[in-house]
Design an enzyme around this catalytic site. Structure first.
Site, PDB file in Angstrom:
ATOM      1  N   SER A  23      69.619  22.565 -54.973  1.00 35.79           N
ATOM      2  CA  SER A  23      69.899  21.130 -54.809  1.00 35.79           C
ATOM      3  C   SER A  23      70.979  20.845 -53.771  1.00 35.79           C
ATOM      4  CB  SER A  23      70.245  20.493 -56.164  1.00 35.79           C
ATOM      5  OG  SER A  23      69.137  20.580 -57.051  1.00 35.79           O
ATOM      6  N   LYS A  70      58.615  25.923 -49.259  1.00 36.33           N
ATOM      7  CA  LYS A  70      57.720  26.191 -50.405  1.00 36.33           C
ATOM      8  C   LYS A  70      56.281  25.879 -49.984  1.00 36.33           C
ATOM      9  CE  LYS A  70      61.594  24.953 -53.288  1.00 36.33           C
ATOM     10  NZ  LYS A  70      62.112  24.976 -54.637  1.00 36.33           N
ATOM     11  N   ASN A 122      63.559  26.417 -46.959  1.00 35.46           N
ATOM     12  CA  ASN A 122      62.409  26.959 -47.688  1.00 35.46           C
ATOM     13  C   ASN A 122      61.473  25.791 -47.985  1.00 35.46           C
ATOM     14  OD1 ASN A 122      60.586  28.122 -49.414  1.00 35.46           O
ATOM     15  ND2 ASN A 122      62.020  28.304 -51.144  1.00 35.46           N
ATOM     16  N   GLU A 125      61.172  31.122 -58.229  1.00 33.23           N
ATOM     17  CA  GLU A 125      59.809  30.641 -58.528  1.00 33.23           C
ATOM     18  C   GLU A 125      58.831  31.807 -58.529  1.00 33.23           C
ATOM     19  OE1 GLU A 125      59.657  27.567 -55.558  1.00 33.23           O
ATOM     20  OE2 GLU A 125      61.137  26.405 -56.662  1.00 33.23           O
ATOM     21  N   GLY A 184      65.734  22.584 -57.428  1.00 38.56           N
ATOM     22  CA  GLY A 184      64.796  21.476 -57.552  1.00 38.56           C
ATOM     23  C   GLY A 184      65.144  20.492 -58.657  1.00 38.56           C
ATOM     24  N   HIS A 203      62.587  35.008 -54.837  1.00 39.95           N
ATOM     25  CA  HIS A 203      62.872  33.618 -55.213  1.00 39.95           C
ATOM     26  C   HIS A 203      62.568  33.418 -56.697  1.00 39.95           C
ATOM     27  CE1 HIS A 203      62.673  29.252 -55.351  1.00 39.95           C
ATOM     28  NE2 HIS A 203      63.341  29.248 -54.213  1.00 39.95           N
ATOM     29  N   GLU A 220      71.160  31.599 -56.158  1.00 41.15           N
ATOM     30  CA  GLU A 220      70.418  30.388 -56.498  1.00 41.15           C
ATOM     31  C   GLU A 220      70.311  30.267 -58.013  1.00 41.15           C
ATOM     32  OE1 GLU A 220      67.896  28.960 -52.971  1.00 41.15           O
ATOM     33  OE2 GLU A 220      66.631  30.241 -54.202  1.00 41.15           O
TER      34      GLU A 220
HETATM   35  C1  PEP Z   1      64.994  26.789 -53.087  1.00 33.74           C
HETATM   36  O1  PEP Z   1      63.805  26.584 -53.261  1.00 33.74           O
HETATM   37  O2  PEP Z   1      65.369  27.890 -52.668  1.00 33.74           O
HETATM   38  C2  PEP Z   1      65.934  25.719 -53.390  1.00 33.74           C
HETATM   39  C3  PEP Z   1      67.202  25.977 -53.315  1.00 33.74           C
HETATM   40  O3  PEP Z   1      65.390  24.501 -53.715  1.00 33.74           O
HETATM   41  P1  PEP Z   1      66.173  23.083 -53.830  1.00 33.74           P
HETATM   42  O4  PEP Z   1      67.074  22.981 -52.638  1.00 33.74           O
HETATM   43  O5  PEP Z   1      65.075  22.073 -53.834  1.00 33.74           O
HETATM   44  O6  PEP Z   1      66.943  23.135 -55.111  1.00 33.74           O
END
Ligand code: PEP
Length: 250
Positions: A211, A14, A12, A99, A171, A97, A165
């Site tokens: 992460s 973003k 992803n 976000e 992040g 997601h 998630e």
């Molecule tokens: C994501 O945006 O779905 C995500 C898991 O981000 P990160 O790997 O940066 O935590």
């Protein structure tokens, strides 16, 4: 336990990336994916989808959008319809997601509607859910997952990957431990069994996101109910993303 699920590793991006970068990235990723028993999906921003689809054509890499609307067309400024993604050659859409839920007012209901519409257009859906830190610390993780996963009802499990998630891991550099991930995934598979019936649930792919990095991917992906990863930050670096792909059991 024998796995019946091909690992799926998804990127992803973003709101990152540009035309020159997508070309370099995919050309470097293609050999890393060849001959590996793994499915790879790259989800760049909408503007890069045509280039990404063209470069990845005929390879094992599928391209996906990061969101899609529930209507086919209409006065929805800034949104994209599932059929528009299909027309560009995208095969997947990320839906729900955190976000989107946090910054753009997505609800369980809108997320469910987006997922249904995406599948209706023939897209596979990466359906994201997960608890906040406050919810985890209050002991409400399973309650939240139960509520959010109710949106899976009515979806086609063969066009679906659920992405657990935890919001506190996205992040932040603080991933869930393999045990925390396994616990949540086993819970979600139990929920899916209730929704889809036992056999599809055992085939349903449940990805971990939050992460994921080359140094923690093997332990996370080694858990029985972790069928892949949705990778944000680390997926921007093609070497790191390739290293994560190599951690997928197979
Ligand atoms: C994501 O945006 O779905 C995500 C898991 O981000 P990160 O790997 O940066 O935590």
């Amino acid at each position: 336990m024998a796995r019946h699920r091909t690992p799926l590793i998804a990127a992803n991006w973003k709101m990152h990336g540009d035309a020159a970068g997508v070309q370099r990235y995919l050309e470097e990723l293609l050999p890393a994916v060849e001959d590996r028993p793994v499915e790879v999906v790259v989800c760049p921003p909408f503007t890069l989808l045509p280039a990404a689809v063209m470069i990845a054509a005929g390879s094992r890499i599928a391209i996906g959008g990061q969101n899609c609307h529930w209507e086919e067309r209409g006065a929805f400024t800034g949104e994209i319809a599932p059929a528009m993604l299909v027309e560009l050659g995208a095969r997947w859409a990320i839906v729900g997601h955190s976000e989107r839920r946090q910054h753009f007012g997505e609800t369980d209901a809108s997320t469910a509607a987006r997922a249904r519409a995406a599948q209706g257009a023939g897209l596979s859906v990466m359906f994201c859910l997960g608890e906040t830190l406050e919810q985890r610390e209050a002991g409400a993780t399973f309650t939240v997952l139960e509520r959010q996963s109710a949106a899976l009802a009515g979806l086609d499990p063969t066009l679906l990957a659920v992405a657990y998630e935890p919001v506190w891991a996205i992040g932040t550099g603080r991933n869930a431990t393999p045990e925390q991930a396994q616990e949540a995934h086993a819970y979600l598979r139990g929920r899916a069994a209730a929704v889809f019936g036992a056999v599809p649930a055992s085939r349903l792919r449940i990805l971990y996101g939050g992460s994921v990095k080359p140094d923690n991917a093997a332990a996370l992906l080694g858990q029985d109910d972790v069928d892949g990863a949705l990778v944000g930050g680390a997926s921007l670096d093609v070497a790191a993303f390739s290293a994560i792909i190599r951690c997928a059991p197979g």
